[in-house]
Write a protein that holds these residues in place. Sequence first.
Motif, short mmCIF file in Angstrom:
data_model
loop_
_atom_site.label_atom_id
_atom_site.label_comp_id
_atom_site.label_asym_id
_atom_site.label_seq_id
_atom_site.Cartn_x
_atom_site.Cartn_y
_atom_site.Cartn_z
N TYR A 846 0.83 -1.21 0.00
CA TYR A 846 0.00 0.00 0.00
C TYR A 846 0.86 1.26 0.00
O TYR A 846 1.84 1.36 0.74
CB TYR A 846 -0.91 0.03 1.23
CG TYR A 846 -1.86 1.21 1.22
CD1 TYR A 846 -3.07 1.15 0.54
CD2 TYR A 846 -1.52 2.40 1.85
CE1 TYR A 846 -3.92 2.23 0.50
CE2 TYR A 846 -2.36 3.49 1.81
CZ TYR A 846 -3.56 3.41 1.13
OH TYR A 846 -4.39 4.50 1.08
N TRP A 847 0.47 2.21 -0.85
CA TRP A 847 1.08 3.54 -0.86
C TRP A 847 -0.03 4.55 -1.14
O TRP A 847 -0.80 4.37 -2.07
CB TRP A 847 2.17 3.64 -1.91
CG TRP A 847 2.96 4.92 -1.81
CD1 TRP A 847 2.89 5.99 -2.66
CD2 TRP A 847 3.93 5.25 -0.81
NE1 TRP A 847 3.75 6.97 -2.25
CE2 TRP A 847 4.40 6.55 -1.10
CE3 TRP A 847 4.42 4.60 0.31
CZ2 TRP A 847 5.36 7.19 -0.31
CZ3 TRP A 847 5.37 5.24 1.10
CH2 TRP A 847 5.83 6.52 0.78
N PRO A 848 -0.14 5.60 -0.34
CA PRO A 848 -1.27 6.53 -0.48
C PRO A 848 -1.36 7.15 -1.87
O PRO A 848 -0.36 7.68 -2.38
CB PRO A 848 -0.98 7.61 0.57
CG PRO A 848 -0.11 6.93 1.57
CD PRO A 848 0.74 5.96 0.78
N PRO A 849 -2.52 7.11 -2.49
CA PRO A 849 -2.70 7.77 -3.78
C PRO A 849 -2.40 9.26 -3.68
O PRO A 849 -2.75 9.92 -2.69
CB PRO A 849 -4.19 7.53 -4.09
CG PRO A 849 -4.55 6.30 -3.33
CD PRO A 849 -3.73 6.36 -2.08
N LEU A 850 -1.74 9.78 -4.70
CA LEU A 850 -1.39 11.20 -4.85
C LEU A 850 -0.31 11.68 -3.88
O LEU A 850 0.06 12.85 -3.92
CB LEU A 850 -2.63 12.10 -4.71
CG LEU A 850 -3.75 11.89 -5.74
CD1 LEU A 850 -4.85 12.92 -5.53
CD2 LEU A 850 -3.21 11.97 -7.15
N LEU A 851 0.21 10.79 -3.03
CA LEU A 851 1.27 11.25 -2.12
C LEU A 851 2.53 11.60 -2.90
O LEU A 851 3.18 12.62 -2.62
CB LEU A 851 1.58 10.16 -1.08
CG LEU A 851 2.72 10.50 -0.11
CD1 LEU A 851 2.44 11.79 0.65
CD2 LEU A 851 2.96 9.34 0.86
N ASN A 852 2.91 10.79 -3.87
CA ASN A 852 4.11 11.09 -4.66
C ASN A 852 3.95 12.40 -5.42
O ASN A 852 4.88 13.22 -5.47
CB ASN A 852 4.39 9.96 -5.64
CG ASN A 852 4.92 8.72 -4.95
OD1 ASN A 852 5.42 8.80 -3.82
ND2 ASN A 852 4.82 7.58 -5.60
N VAL A 853 2.78 12.63 -6.00
CA VAL A 853 2.52 13.89 -6.71
C VAL A 853 2.63 15.06 -5.74
O VAL A 853 3.23 16.10 -6.03
CB VAL A 853 1.13 13.86 -7.38
CG1 VAL A 853 0.83 15.21 -8.04
CG2 VAL A 853 1.05 12.75 -8.40
N GLY A 854 2.03 14.88 -4.55
CA GLY A 854 2.09 15.94 -3.55
C GLY A 854 3.51 16.25 -3.12
O GLY A 854 3.88 17.41 -2.95
N LEU A 855 4.32 15.20 -2.93
CA LEU A 855 5.71 15.42 -2.55
C LEU A 855 6.48 16.16 -3.64
O LEU A 855 7.30 17.05 -3.35
CB LEU A 855 6.38 14.07 -2.25
CG LEU A 855 5.92 13.36 -0.97
CD1 LEU A 855 6.46 11.94 -0.93
CD2 LEU A 855 6.37 14.13 0.27
N LEU A 856 6.21 15.80 -4.89
CA LEU A 856 6.87 16.49 -6.00
C LEU A 856 6.47 17.96 -6.06
O LEU A 856 7.33 18.84 -6.24
CB LEU A 856 6.54 15.80 -7.32
CG LEU A 856 7.23 14.45 -7.59
CD1 LEU A 856 6.67 13.81 -8.85
CD2 LEU A 856 8.74 14.67 -7.74
N VAL A 857 5.18 18.22 -5.91
CA VAL A 857 4.70 19.61 -5.97
C VAL A 857 5.28 20.42 -4.82
O VAL A 857 5.80 21.53 -5.02
CB VAL A 857 3.16 19.64 -5.94
CG1 VAL A 857 2.65 21.08 -5.79
CG2 VAL A 857 2.59 19.03 -7.21
N SER A 858 5.21 19.88 -3.61
CA SER A 858 5.72 20.61 -2.45
C SER A 858 7.23 20.80 -2.54
O SER A 858 7.75 21.90 -2.30
CB SER A 858 5.37 19.86 -1.16
OG SER A 858 3.98 19.81 -0.97
#
Length: 876
Positions: A846-858
């Motif tokens: 399991y890996w939270p959806p959109l967490l990677n995108v959020g980390l990239l944006v932040s």
Amino acid sequence: MQARKRRWSLTQRQFTLLGAFLTPFILMTVYFIYRQMAPFGSSSLLTVDLGQQYIDFFAYLRRALLHDPSSIFYSFANGLGGEMLGTWSYYLLSPLNWILLLCPGTLLTTGVFLLTVFKYGLSGLTFAWLLDKTTKQTDLKAITFATAYALMGWSIANQLNVMWLDAAYLLPLIFYGLYLLMQTGKWRTYVIWLTLMLVVNYYMAYMICLFMILAFIWLAVDQFTNWRHFWGQTFSFAWTSAVSGLLAAFVLLPTWWSLSQSKAQYTVTSFKWKFEFFPPKMIAKFFMGAFNFDQMPDGTANLFIGAIALLGSLFFFSDRRIRLRSRLTAGIVTVFLALSLCVQPLDLLWHAGQFPVWYPYRFSFIVSFWLIWLAAQTLTNDFQPGWLAIAIVTLIVVAGSAYVALNLKKFAFLSWSQILLGLLFIIFALALTTLPIHHHWIYPLAFFVIGVTEVSANAFISLNNISYVSQGEYGNYTNELQQLVDRVQKKDTGAYRIGKTFLRTKGDAFQTGYNGGGVFSSVLPKTTPTFFGNIGNPDGDGFVEYSNGTLVTDSLLNMKYYFQQKQLSGALAGTSILPASTNKADLADYHITNQDHWATTYRNPYALPMGYATGSQILTLKNKTADPAQYQANWLAALTGNPSDQHLYTAENFNQVDFQNIGQQTKITGAMLQKKNLLKPAKITLTFKPTSNDAYYLTFGSTVNPDNATFILNGKQLDQYKTYRNTILVSAADHAKGKTQKLTIQLKKGSLWLENFTLYRLNTAKFKRAVKQLQTQPWHLTKHSNRYFSGTITTTQRNQVLNTSIPYSKGWHATVNGKPAKTHKTLNMFTAIKLPQGNSTVTLSYWPPLLNVGLLVSGGTLIVLLGGWWLLRKRQ
């Protein structure tokens, strides 16, 4: 001389800030000691949601950070299993929560105490900081305003919603950041504090963001010089606000996904432009002690700020020292905020399109902040109101007080003593603000004594209206349940769930660290309560409770162990520290593995593993029944591929039915029972004698509940969780062949609708054959944690699937023999994977959806900001 003046000025500032922190901190600490709150006595701060929900999340936070990092993103204590980022972002990301790491076990209530008083103190500190930076207020007067803010009615009423109190101490810092941005163009303060608020609690941050728009309008008008300057300020406000959102994207994006599965599905899409109540009713909330338990679920906004701040905010609009355009704009903002407290669409706007479930008008801390801020602008040492202003303010106060006094019967939270005491403080405040004594040494002392005394009295009266969970009630239960869980987990390290027949909160699994079947959370996915309702267990929009499991659901949901409270006899009868929540006669089919003074532990021999091979029929099963017994039978039949399993349950007739003060009925299911004589007791007695040792269950529709009737089974009150909106299954008998069972239903009201009231017999032999079939092809787990499963499985036929009781989510990623595999949803609830024939190694991670995108944006936004700052510094 100048150096001495600077040192004195610094000392004066330190005194103000320290006093602003310590005054509310000490006042509330002294009050909690008086109430004997842990660690100072036998009571605790736990009440309502703090005692029923948040305390369990705090225990989970400690366990996740200190002992089980795998549960940070996903936890099987979250109902049957669920993602946790939404829970973290709503409940647990306060930086002060690190205090809780110092408070193990039942000392967690001490951590809650420390959290609460520190947040009170920080609210006072940050408001004093704002006043120091932006006004002429200093020393005791600044401390008085800061204490009025820290102990405003909203904070007192919502101290149990402890995660919201972060908004109270961060709002002044964000407002100051905006003030600094508008005055000087410096943006870092605003961006840092707004970003922190967005990360700490997106819900309260949303309300603050709305207020920042209003605050920007007021500041822009107040500082207006020309249109070019105005548009420059607008651009600065827009881009800095957007940057804060981008910096917080690593929390906001996965949280948005979580909300799309849960809370967002309850958003109101239609509304009416109407007043929710008669607006002048809000005036009553400006009196001290205007709060009680009944105000929590459905009351008006908590607006108490004290007489000094209230009069100061009224005088603001007549203060000629302030520009007319600024006062007019402030008036428009104030009217908008007032209308938001009583006009339905505006109320919905502040709550993101959802009517609050309890705790209405949650944004009223913003209204209180605004009024106290206006008062602090006005009540400076050089303030001297004119007679017309005094007359108008006095008239407003008298009219408002008269309305409340004349309609006192409508305000159950007020008494004449509170009205008279409030008027006394208004007289004192009016004298302070109007008499020409502002430069006398006694003035700031009187200002402090009157202001702080009033807000302290409000806290005392308001909180005395609320009852709290005792430390023993919380600690004894938690210690016993923890011991039961530890004994099981020490012997069995596998992947399984635990059920129980007693309950303190629906979050007991979070509190003591096991895989359970209940949860109370504002971010609960909508599919979970829907499923619980289908299988005959209590559910609601924000909770589920696995209190009505059957042999079938216990097996299919991997409920491998069960805890049951003991029925103490003699002098100890009725003294159990484990309050019963259900009747579970079918435990007679399970094996006792352990017992202590308070409880017995059972092992379920029919519990299926977390995953096993079945036919593909489960992938296409659709729910076509509202009967939980038939739903369970259909579910099992789809897994075994045997159509006869659809007839697992058989409806049985009662052997005898007796009516007392109720008209005779020829049919029990769906009957409307009416009292013949409303003044006399009425009851119906139903008896049945099992013809086999099978398990027997009763179905209760939503009207057949403890609010409408009392249920007595074989001379003992039937234990049952009270709140359910769908038909539930109640375990009535097991291994009771030839033994007469008697159920008495005593009406509490004039009538009772026996909605979906049916007696069922489970064909236990057929059930056992089905379970034995499913147990032949298990998923042998070699590694497992909350967010990772890996194991081998052997299929003997084509088109078989790995069926699991792991709730479906896009965050689960599967591989079969090292290759990515698609996950499928079964029952609109669980995860399944198609398998090739033969031996396979299957993993689920399991890996939270959109967490990677959020980390990239932040991360990208932070890099750009730091790069721009470095280039600017290099040029300079």
